[in-house]
Design an enzyme around this catalytic site. Structure first.
Site, PDB file in Angstrom:
ATOM      1  N   TYR A  53       0.639  -0.900  -0.411  1.00  0.00           N
ATOM      2  CA  TYR A  53       0.010  -0.020  -0.228  1.00  0.00           C
ATOM      3  C   TYR A  53       1.288   1.599   0.367  1.00  0.00           C
ATOM      4  CZ  TYR A  53      -3.670  -3.182   1.084  1.00  0.00           C
ATOM      5  OH  TYR A  53      -4.929  -3.914   0.693  1.00  0.00           O
ATOM      6  N   LYS A  78      -0.279  -6.984   5.711  1.00  0.00           N
ATOM      7  CA  LYS A  78       0.389  -8.338   5.315  1.00  0.00           C
ATOM      8  C   LYS A  78       1.532  -8.181   4.289  1.00  0.00           C
ATOM      9  CE  LYS A  78      -4.875  -7.386   4.024  1.00  0.00           C
ATOM     10  NZ  LYS A  78      -4.651  -5.520   3.602  1.00  0.00           N
TER      11      LYS A  78
HETATM   12  N1  LIG Z   1      -7.318  -7.886   0.648  1.00  0.00           N
HETATM   13  C1  LIG Z   1      -6.864  -7.386   0.039  1.00  0.00           C
HETATM   14  O1  LIG Z   1      -6.541  -7.891  -1.423  1.00  0.00           O
HETATM   15  C2  LIG Z   1      -7.580  -5.986  -0.321  1.00  0.00           C
HETATM   16  C3  LIG Z   1      -8.201  -5.644  -1.634  1.00  0.00           C
HETATM   17  C4  LIG Z   1      -8.812  -4.761  -1.302  1.00  0.00           C
HETATM   18  C5  LIG Z   1      -8.817  -3.457  -0.295  1.00  0.00           C
HETATM   19  N2  LIG Z   1      -8.509  -4.056   1.239  1.00  0.00           N
HETATM   20  C6  LIG Z   1      -8.840  -3.798   2.069  1.00  0.00           C
HETATM   21  O2  LIG Z   1     -10.179  -3.253   2.699  1.00  0.00           O
HETATM   22  C7  LIG Z   1      -9.931  -1.777   3.089  1.00  0.00           C
HETATM   23  C8  LIG Z   1     -11.631  -1.256   2.090  1.00  0.00           C
HETATM   24  O3  LIG Z   1     -11.706  -1.852   0.768  1.00  0.00           O
HETATM   25  P1  LIG Z   1     -11.606  -0.294  -0.619  1.00  0.00           P
HETATM   26  O4  LIG Z   1     -10.319   0.583  -0.214  1.00  0.00           O
HETATM   27  O5  LIG Z   1     -11.227  -1.235  -1.720  1.00  0.00           O
HETATM   28  O6  LIG Z   1     -13.530  -0.208  -1.220  1.00  0.00           O
HETATM   29  P2  LIG Z   1     -14.642   0.177   0.054  1.00  0.00           P
HETATM   30  O7  LIG Z   1     -14.035   0.326   1.664  1.00  0.00           O
HETATM   31  O8  LIG Z   1     -15.900  -0.844  -0.070  1.00  0.00           O
HETATM   32  O9  LIG Z   1     -14.902   1.799  -0.043  1.00  0.00           O
HETATM   33  C9  LIG Z   1     -13.747   2.718  -0.164  1.00  0.00           C
HETATM   34  C10 LIG Z   1     -14.500   3.883  -1.251  1.00  0.00           C
HETATM   35  O10 LIG Z   1     -16.076   4.243  -0.838  1.00  0.00           O
HETATM   36  C11 LIG Z   1     -16.529   5.604  -0.335  1.00  0.00           C
HETATM   37  N3  LIG Z   1     -16.697   5.931   0.709  1.00  0.00           N
HETATM   38  C12 LIG Z   1     -16.479   4.871   2.263  1.00  0.00           C
HETATM   39  N4  LIG Z   1     -17.368   5.222   3.160  1.00  0.00           N
HETATM   40  C13 LIG Z   1     -18.758   5.788   2.056  1.00  0.00           C
HETATM   41  C14 LIG Z   1     -20.305   6.367   3.037  1.00  0.00           C
HETATM   42  N5  LIG Z   1     -20.597   6.385   4.208  1.00  0.00           N
HETATM   43  N6  LIG Z   1     -21.019   6.750   1.428  1.00  0.00           N
HETATM   44  C15 LIG Z   1     -20.653   6.528   0.475  1.00  0.00           C
HETATM   45  N7  LIG Z   1     -19.035   6.627  -0.738  1.00  0.00           N
HETATM   46  C16 LIG Z   1     -18.173   6.469   0.552  1.00  0.00           C
HETATM   47  C17 LIG Z   1     -14.606   5.442  -0.259  1.00  0.00           C
HETATM   48  O11 LIG Z   1     -14.849   7.425  -0.436  1.00  0.00           O
HETATM   49  P3  LIG Z   1     -14.239   8.557   0.110  1.00  0.00           P
HETATM   50  O12 LIG Z   1     -12.941   8.331   0.357  1.00  0.00           O
HETATM   51  O13 LIG Z   1     -14.488   9.599  -0.725  1.00  0.00           O
HETATM   52  O14 LIG Z   1     -15.415   8.540   1.917  1.00  0.00           O
HETATM   53  C18 LIG Z   1     -13.711   5.057  -1.644  1.00  0.00           C
HETATM   54  O15 LIG Z   1     -14.094   5.385  -2.644  1.00  0.00           O
HETATM   55  C19 LIG Z   1      -8.910  -1.305   1.730  1.00  0.00           C
HETATM   56  O16 LIG Z   1      -9.279   0.376   1.877  1.00  0.00           O
HETATM   57  C20 LIG Z   1      -7.937  -1.906   2.277  1.00  0.00           C
HETATM   58  O17 LIG Z   1      -6.956  -1.466   3.167  1.00  0.00           O
HETATM   59  C21 LIG Z   1      -8.226  -5.496   1.333  1.00  0.00           C
END
Ligand SMILES: NC(=O)c1ccc[n+]([C@@H]2O[C@H](COP(=O)([O-])OP(=O)(O)OC[C@H]3O[C@@H](n4cnc5c(N)ncnc54)[C@H](OP(=O)(O)O)[C@@H]3O)[C@@H](O)[C@H]2O)c1
Length: 276
Positions: A53, A78
């Site tokens: 990251y 990780k």
């Molecule tokens: N293990 C893996 O392979 C893997 C893969 C992907 C992700 N991850 C982990 O999982 C975490 C979460 O997944 P992600 O970041 O991909 O996606 P997510 O948390 O599902 O979605 C994040 C997105 O949603 C928006 N958002 C957040 N809160 C909101 C709300 N209340 N209303 C509307 N939109 C909202 C954010 O925009 P704003 O920032 O503008 O609010 C951002 O664009 C990652 O940050 C990472 O730590 C792990």
């Protein structure tokens, strides 16, 4: 807004983790430091990062500089790869150094390995880190059921956690049931569908939200909490950070759960296998 009381889940003997955490993927620009400080201020105590990251230094600085005892945080990171015994040992040392900590709370293998020797070596390194008290719990991410079974064939300590993509549009029931059977806690990555318009088009979630005086995002996260998962939503917006954490004082009823179950298309947003 009054700070939400986040419940906890036990992931290993004497190790608990908040039931909802903060994702940090893509938080690696100049604003990351302020965003992480705002997340701590909002009440997040579980932070998910990874050596891929590019923000372990910022995450480490944020928790260490917060004025809050380090023991109150769960910092998860990780190892992306390549794996095998030596690579995991080296990757861990580098992550701990970047985070600025002697001990990591939760250390995960980011992707499963096809090669049984690599799998065995990687997990042996994880178990050693645990025995040496350099990590408090060990886990994996993106492991399918067959991957877990392959790993468990040689494991002395099973993974405490499997971090997988889960959201209302891809509910992963079979995988979650397998985790329950194996005693593995499911962390839900991409819990809001990764902000790809899924929430915006979420009429069902918005309608359920209207009934409870909540947003579609809160309904998605509450659904995960009620299923016993640990969602780790990411937001760079302090208002949404607080909104996402505030899901511990209402209940979805059986009708709500049945409607949400109908959203499940089984379609993953992210990759199924390692992108290398
Ligand atoms: N293990 C893996 O392979 C893997 C893969 C992907 C992700 N991850 C982990 O999982 C975490 C979460 O997944 P992600 O970041 O991909 O996606 P997510 O948390 O599902 O979605 C994040 C997105 O949603 C928006 N958002 C957040 N809160 C909101 C709300 N209340 N209303 C509307 N939109 C909202 C954010 O925009 P704003 O920032 O503008 O609010 C951002 O664009 C990652 O940050 C990472 O730590 C792990």
């Amino acid at each position: 807004m009054e700070r939400a009381t986040v419940r906890e889940v036990t992931i290993a003997p004497r190790v608990t983790m908040p039931r909802l955490g903060f994702g940090t993927f893509k938080l690696n620009d100049a604003a990351a430091t302020a965003v992480l400080a705002a997340a701590i201020d909002a009440g997040y105590r579980l932070f998910d990062t990874g050596d891929r990251y590019g923000n372990e230094p910022e995450v480490g600085r944020a928790v260490r500089g917060s004025g809050i005892p380090l023991e109150e945080f769960v910092v998860a990171t990780k190892c992306y790869g390549p794996a095998g015994y030596d690579a995991v040992r080296r990757a861990f040392d580098a992550s701990a150094q970047r985070l600025g900590v002697d001990r990591v709370d939760l250390y995960m293998l980011h992707w499963p390995r096809e090669d049984p020797d690599e799998t065995r070596g990687a997990w042996r390194a994880m178990e050693e880190l645990l025995a040496e008290n350099r990590v408090r719990a060990i886990g994996v991410a993106n492991h399918g059921i067959a991957d877990l079974e392959r790993l468990l064939r040689h494991a002395t300590v099973p993974p405490a956690v499997n971090q997988i993509e889960v959201h209302p549009w891809c509910a992963r029931e079979e995988q979650r049931v397998a985790h329950d059977r194996l005693g593995i806690v499911t962390q839900a990555w991409g819990p809001l569908g990764r902000g790809r318009g899924l929430l915006a088009s979420a009429g069902v979630l918005s309608a359920i939200g209207a009934k409870h005086g909540r947003t579609a995002a809160q309904i998605a996260l509450r659904w995960q909490v009620q299923l016993g998962l640990v969602p780790i939503p990411k937001s760079a917006d302090p208002r949404r950070m607080a909104e996402n954490l505030d899901v511990f004082d209402f209940e979805l009823d059986a009708g709500d759960l049945a409607e949400i179950a109908r959203l499940d298309t089984g379609q993953l947003v992210g990759p199924v296998r390692a992108p290398w």
